[in-house]
Design an enzyme around this catalytic site. Sequence first.
Site, short mmCIF file in Angstrom:
data_model
loop_
_atom_site.label_atom_id
_atom_site.label_comp_id
_atom_site.label_asym_id
_atom_site.label_seq_id
_atom_site.Cartn_x
_atom_site.Cartn_y
_atom_site.Cartn_z
N HIS A 137 0.84 -1.19 0.00
CA HIS A 137 0.00 0.00 0.00
C HIS A 137 0.88 1.25 0.00
O HIS A 137 2.09 1.17 0.22
CB HIS A 137 -0.96 0.01 1.20
CG HIS A 137 -0.29 0.09 2.54
ND1 HIS A 137 -0.13 -1.00 3.38
CD2 HIS A 137 0.30 1.13 3.18
CE1 HIS A 137 0.50 -0.62 4.47
NE2 HIS A 137 0.78 0.67 4.38
P1 TYD Z 1 -1.72 -2.64 7.56
O1 TYD Z 1 -1.23 -1.25 7.68
O2 TYD Z 1 -2.50 -3.00 6.32
O3 TYD Z 1 -0.48 -3.64 7.73
P2 TYD Z 1 0.48 -4.29 6.62
O4 TYD Z 1 0.54 -3.35 5.47
O5 TYD Z 1 1.80 -4.47 7.30
O6 TYD Z 1 -0.10 -5.61 6.26
O7 TYD Z 1 -2.57 -2.97 8.84
C1 TYD Z 1 -3.10 -4.27 9.06
C2 TYD Z 1 -4.43 -4.12 9.78
O8 TYD Z 1 -4.25 -3.51 11.05
C3 TYD Z 1 -5.43 -3.27 9.01
O9 TYD Z 1 -6.66 -3.94 8.96
C4 TYD Z 1 -5.59 -2.02 9.82
C5 TYD Z 1 -5.10 -2.39 11.20
N1 TYD Z 1 -4.35 -1.28 11.81
C6 TYD Z 1 -4.93 -0.54 12.81
O10 TYD Z 1 -6.09 -0.76 13.21
N2 TYD Z 1 -4.21 0.49 13.39
C7 TYD Z 1 -2.96 0.78 12.99
O11 TYD Z 1 -2.32 1.72 13.55
C8 TYD Z 1 -2.37 0.03 11.92
C9 TYD Z 1 -0.98 0.32 11.42
C10 TYD Z 1 -3.11 -1.01 11.37
#
Ligand code: TYD
Length: 143
Positions: free
Chosen positions: A51
């Site tokens: 992302h």
């Molecule tokens: P995401 O940022 O998509 O992680 P990655 O890119 O490493 O896979 O986050 C994963 C999940 O966690 C997403 O559903 C949103 C949640 N999340 C929160 O609720 N709060 C946060 O501060 C972060 C970073 C993620």
Amino acid sequence: MKSNFLISISTHSNDKLGELSFFESNKDIPFDFKRIYYIYNVPKETKRGYHAHKKLKQVLWCPYGSIEVLLDDGNEKKIYILDSPEKALLVLEGYWREMKWQKKDSVLCVAASDFYDENDYIRDYDEFIGYSKRGDWNNENKF
Ligand code: TYD
């Protein structure tokens, strides 16, 4: 590539007591932190991320293990390796990122300029390319 940087984190070393590393917002890192999160228990070779953020600025570091971070500004891709507690990577807004866990039990820590907001995410690569072509990013704030 525009302006992402590997930063050397200041470290206090003591032969008997070990190391202490630190950085401060608006001094070592060019923004205020509002949120800290960390990612762990990730199996080796797993890739996460996929992302970009519209406005969020982040600093990434790996206090234990080794994590490869691919950054893509829509034109150019660059790989950074976070394999030391003394390295941090500044990731400004507008970069597609993919992080690969290179070692078991590696921990990725992130300090972010704002609270969690799903509306700030771009999770579709074609949409990201559209954004980057239009130059929609507000990344005037170069380090
Ligand atoms: P995401 O940022 O998509 O992680 P990655 O890119 O490493 O896979 O986050 C994963 C999940 O966690 C997403 O559903 C949103 C949640 N999340 C929160 O609720 N709060 C946060 O501060 C972060 C970073 C993620």
